[in-house]
Design a protein around this motif. Structure first.
Motif, PDB file in Angstrom:
ATOM      1  N   GLY A  60       0.830  -1.190   0.000  1.00 20.73           N
ATOM      2  CA  GLY A  60       0.000   0.000   0.000  1.00 20.73           C
ATOM      3  C   GLY A  60       0.862   1.237   0.000  1.00 20.73           C
ATOM      4  O   GLY A  60       2.093   1.172  -0.042  1.00 20.73           O
ATOM      5  N   HIS A  61       0.229   2.382   0.066  1.00 20.80           N
ATOM      6  CA  HIS A  61       0.907   3.673   0.035  1.00 20.80           C
ATOM      7  C   HIS A  61       0.624   4.404   1.335  1.00 20.80           C
ATOM      8  O   HIS A  61      -0.537   4.569   1.713  1.00 20.80           O
ATOM      9  N   THR A  65       4.073   9.617   4.838  1.00 14.09           N
ATOM     10  CA  THR A  65       5.490   9.625   4.460  1.00 14.09           C
ATOM     11  C   THR A  65       5.688   9.563   2.955  1.00 14.09           C
ATOM     12  O   THR A  65       6.774   9.870   2.467  1.00 14.09           O
ATOM     13  N   GLY A  66       4.672   9.143   2.242  1.00 21.91           N
ATOM     14  CA  GLY A  66       4.799   9.012   0.796  1.00 21.91           C
ATOM     15  C   GLY A  66       5.457   7.712   0.375  1.00 21.91           C
ATOM     16  O   GLY A  66       5.584   7.431  -0.806  1.00 21.91           O
TER      17      GLY A  66
END
Length: 88
Positions: A60-61, A65-66
């Protein structure tokens, strides 16, 4: 409709006292939950089926924090409506 409204409707339609209807609704909900925790499905003909599905771990993303992160595997409840529940 929330739980207390459901209990009132069950009491009226089933000609039960409020406490009897509360016990009935609570017993049904507990039984469904216990069955789901065992990993079994619950089918109420015409109403629908509650099914436990396994979700695999996935990437996942992380929006903070990116960066990427791993979303762990889990069990999830799905509801499949029966014939009387489908809206036209």
């Amino acid at each position: 409709m929330n739980k207390s409204e459901l209990i009132k409707e069950v009491a009226l339609k089933g000609q039960l006292s409020f406490s009897e209807a509360t016990n009935a609704v609570n017993a049904i909900m507990e039984t469904i939950a216990e069955t789901m925790h065992k990993g079994e499905s619950v089918t109420l003909v015409g109403f629908g089926t509650f099914v436990v599905q396994e979700r695999k771990a996935r990437n996942g993303h992380n929006p903070v924090t990116g960066g990427s992160m791993v979303i762990s595997a889990k069990r999830q409840v799905k509801f499949r409506p029966g014939s009387k529940m489908k809206l036209e």
